[in-house]
Design a protein around this motif. Structure first.
Motif: not given
Length: 478
Positions: A81-99
């Protein structure tokens, strides 16, 4: 209408892995040509990537749910089967990712920096990949693994070298507009600036960025005004510049008390009071402002501040201020440790690490946790007895049954594999060998055996003719 958003809650879901295919090759004169089921495709990842052209999180404020595509299932004829396509989400410089609990997962600084927020599920193996010398014709395939589902927070902290801080209407926006090419909104009322403004300043050989944040008022660190919402935008700045209004119309205010208030708010917020700081006495084009600046300057210098008298309107003292800020920025950059070459850290697996744990809970249930057992359970089609036997074999070889015995599990005890909210629970029956191993030839087909030599085939045919002739002799009439 909202045009600037610097904090959002994002719900991301990676793609599910495609299911493997259970198929048997067939063609003319060869009704059973062996397993040929293909593998399922991998689910797409959700990836956050810093893009310099993006300056706000507005898109995610309006559309917080994002999902990558699933992997395609395998097909017969050894077609994966074909691999799923990655979803690229652009974010601004300096973005902090939190849980969800507010813990920092990633700090994305620098163009192209990426973080996999949700990982796609593995594709299931087809029966062709599961075939072996012992299991020549598997009648099952593995299911695809579901992709990760995460609730994360994105928080933007502006990346700038210098931050202008001060009371509302102190002239911060006017100053950044004359020092750089930025064109912020300027008006004669408080809180004109509602979003951070960035400008680029060139002073000799030094190029630096300067940020103008909304004005601070007493209690900003506790949420009053707009301070708490935007104080985080000065956290990354290496130099803080106090903009003090020397021509304020409020009788209870003066530059020194304004400075004390801002310093206290920076201290209460945490850590910002230890940054290099300088003081700018603005609006000296006003006669009373010039007199007040000359009056308070000695007091401020006695505190150890470098003080500059400027007028954003008359463009007075701007060149001296620009080069002085450049000196601060250059010194701050030189003090930072140089980036080391990328190091590859190898963490070998511990010798006694089995890859899973067995714990008896208060209600007597034995719970098995581990990446491999939980993934194997998700890949199993429990409607197929052979697939269940294959799972039992894998768990037995991993040592799960032995650990259950050590933990005190007995026949009929409940065993759960997985977390409380998504576990497979069954009554355990200890065996010497599990599942398909006890059945010996499960997954085998004598029609797939290697062809016998020609001499043996002739002997077998002659034996069949002799047996037929003997039967005829036994039943012929007298």
């Amino acid at each position: 209408m909202t045009t600037f958003v610097d904090r959002v809650e994002l719900h991301v879901a990676a793609g599910n892995g495609g299911h493997g295919c259970a198929s048997v090759h067939r063609e003319k004169f060869k009704p059973l040509g062996g397993p040929d089921g293909g593998n399922g495709g991998r689910g797409g990842d959700v990836i956050l990537i810093v893009d310099q052209s993006v300056t706000t999180l507005l898109d995610y404020h309006h559309s917080p749910h994002r999902k990558a595509t699933n992997g395609k299932p395998g097909e017969g004829g050894n077609r994966s089967g074909k691999d799923g396509q990655d979803l690229i989400l652009p974010v601004p410089d300096g973005t902090v990712v939190l849980d969800g609990a507010g813990n920092v997962l990633a700090d994305l600084v620098g163009h192209g920096t990426s973080y996999v927020a949700a990982q796609g599920g593995r594709g299931g193996l087809g029966n062709a990949a599961l075939a072996s010398a012992r299991r020549k014709a598997p009648g099952f395939a593995l299911l695809g693994v579901p992709g990760d589902v995460q609730d994360i927070g994105l928080e933007l902290k502006t990346v700038a070298d210098v931050a202008l801080v001060g009371y509302p209407s102190a002239g911060k926006s006017s100053l950044i507009s004359v020092l750089s090419a930025a064109k912020p909104k300027i008006a004669d009322y408080p809180f004109t600036t509602l979003v951070p403004n960035l400008g680029v300043v060139t002073a000799g050989e030094t190029v630096y960025t300067i940020a103008d944040v909304p004005g601070l008022i007493p209690g900003a660190s506790q949420g009053k005004g707009l301070g708490l919402e935007f104080l985080r935008h000065v956290e990354r700045c290496s130099v803080l510049v106090h903009i003090l209004d020397t021509a304020t119309l409020e009788s209870e205010r003066d530059p020194v008390s304004d400075l004390d208030m801002i310093e206290e708010e920076l201290k209460q917020y945490g850590g910002l009071d230890r940054r290099p700081r300088m003081v700018v006495l603005n609006k000296i084009d006003v006669p009373d402002g010039k007199d007040l600046a000359e009056m308070v300057r000695p007091d401020l210098e006695a505190r150890g501040y470098r003080v500059f008298e400027v007028s954003a309107v008359a463009h007075t003292g701007l060149r001296e201020l620009s080069f002085a800020i450049a000196e601060f920025v250059a010194a701050s950059r030189a003090a930072k440790p140089k980036e080391e070459a990328t190091r590859i850290v190898i963490r070998p697996k511990a010798v006694d690490d089995s890859g899973f744990t067995v714990v008896q809970e208060e209600d007597g249930l034995f719970r098995v946790r581990g990446e491999k057992p939980e993934r194997w359970v998700r890949q199993t089609d429990f409607s197929n007895d052979e697939a269940v036997g294959y799972l039992a074999d894998r768990l037995n070889r991993l040592g799960v049954e032995a650990e259950l015995m050590k933990a005190g599990a007995r026949s009929g005890d409940g065993v759960a594999i997985g977390p409380e909210d998504n576990a497979v629970v069954f009554d355990w029956e200890p065996t010497v060998m599990a599942g398909a191993e006890m059945l010996g030839r499960r997954g085998e087909d004598h029609r797939l055996d290697e062809p016998r030599p020609a001499t043996q085939r002739r002997r077998d045919k002659q034996a069949e003719r002799d047996e037929a002739a003997q039967e005829f002799e036994d039943f012929k009439p007298f």
